[in-house]
Design an enzyme around this catalytic site. Sequence first.
Site, PDB file in Angstrom:
ATOM      1  N   CYS A  89       7.900  15.936  -0.528  1.00  0.00           N
ATOM      2  CA  CYS A  89       8.817  16.955  -1.049  1.00  0.00           C
ATOM      3  C   CYS A  89       9.900  16.355  -1.949  1.00  0.00           C
ATOM      4  CB  CYS A  89       9.393  17.767   0.106  1.00  0.00           C
ATOM      5  SG  CYS A  89       9.966  19.374  -0.429  1.00  0.00           S
ATOM      6  N   ARG A 100      12.531  30.628  -2.814  1.00  0.00           N
ATOM      7  CA  ARG A 100      12.056  29.298  -2.459  1.00  0.00           C
ATOM      8  C   ARG A 100      10.579  29.413  -2.048  1.00  0.00           C
ATOM      9  NH1 ARG A 100      15.516  25.255  -1.862  1.00  0.00           N
ATOM     10  NH2 ARG A 100      14.267  24.107  -0.341  1.00  0.00           N
ATOM     11  N   HIS A 110       5.464  19.165   4.606  1.00  0.00           N
ATOM     12  CA  HIS A 110       6.162  18.681   5.799  1.00  0.00           C
ATOM     13  C   HIS A 110       5.293  19.016   7.008  1.00  0.00           C
ATOM     14  CE1 HIS A 110       9.957  18.184   3.579  1.00  0.00           C
ATOM     15  NE2 HIS A 110       9.769  19.388   3.076  1.00  0.00           N
TER      16      HIS A 110
HETATM   17  N1  GLN Z   1      15.673  19.788  -2.757  1.00  0.00           N
HETATM   18  C1  GLN Z   1      14.287  19.894  -3.208  1.00  0.00           C
HETATM   19  C2  GLN Z   1      13.898  21.366  -3.510  1.00  0.00           C
HETATM   20  O1  GLN Z   1      14.571  22.265  -3.070  1.00  0.00           O
HETATM   21  C3  GLN Z   1      13.344  19.318  -2.151  1.00  0.00           C
HETATM   22  C4  GLN Z   1      13.386  20.068  -0.829  1.00  0.00           C
HETATM   23  C5  GLN Z   1      12.709  19.315   0.303  1.00  0.00           C
HETATM   24  O2  GLN Z   1      12.617  18.081   0.315  1.00  0.00           O
HETATM   25  N2  GLN Z   1      12.245  20.075   1.339  1.00  0.00           N
HETATM   26  O3  GLN Z   1      12.877  21.594  -4.162  1.00  0.00           O
END
Ligand code: GLN
Length: 251
Positions: free
Chosen positions: A97, A134, A196
């Site tokens: 990520c 998101r 994840h």
């Molecule tokens: N901050 C990054 C995003 O929002 C990665 C998020 C994460 O590592 N879960 O895309």
Amino acid sequence: MTEQYSLRIAHLYPDVMNIYGDRGNGIALKHRCQARGIEAEVIGVGVGDPFDPAGFDLILIGGGQDREQRRIADDLVARGPALKAAAGDGLPGLAVCGGFQMFGHRYIDLDGSVIPGIGIFDIETRHPGAGADRCIGDIVIDTPFGRVVGFENHGGRTYLTPGQEPLGKVIRGYGNNAEDGNEGARYNNFIGTYLHGSLLPKNPRIADDLILKALQRKYGAGTTLPPLDDSTEEAAHSAAIAAAMRRSKAR
Ligand code: GLN
């Protein structure tokens, strides 16, 4: 295994880049090594710590919120040339990520600020802004390792430069950008992904591939990896996939 094999695993910024339990990847690698009589140690490397990739057999970096990525960016960029050269020499690794994003060229974050990356993957990531949803939920992808399952939570959308190999194709979930069906990226023995979960406890075949590549780079191409009784792990993997297929929408 007769000769006493050992692996040193570097976990980059474990106290900062470790959201959604990505520390579990190092735990899984260590367990799957020790279960085979392979010594394994996971060493945390923080901002400013001494670190030479030549002293390690495998690299891990987890995810982080934008502010945490900004916190480690200068330190990671300073280590970029050595990491990129080692990856080019076959050093295996897993970047998840936020770590995945920063192992690409750059991440243009929620505020429109540019967070520089180290260019191991030929990718760029752009956050579409505060008004955009998101990419959150269970995810299943088809990969050379078979079906792989995890959980994603990212705002950034990642785009592969033509010729950059993905890790896999999205079956359920969003993937790199909720548009082109790609998920993750691969370069040599490095894997980048949004998954994840942690990823490796749920997907033992990827864990074993990383371990095997590290052993072969250290002890010779003929090195093999004895199988483990993965009946429990495979049952958990199948159950996790079935649950994700029910809960997440098809792409
Ligand atoms: N901050 C990054 C995003 O929002 C990665 C998020 C994460 O590592 N879960 O895309």
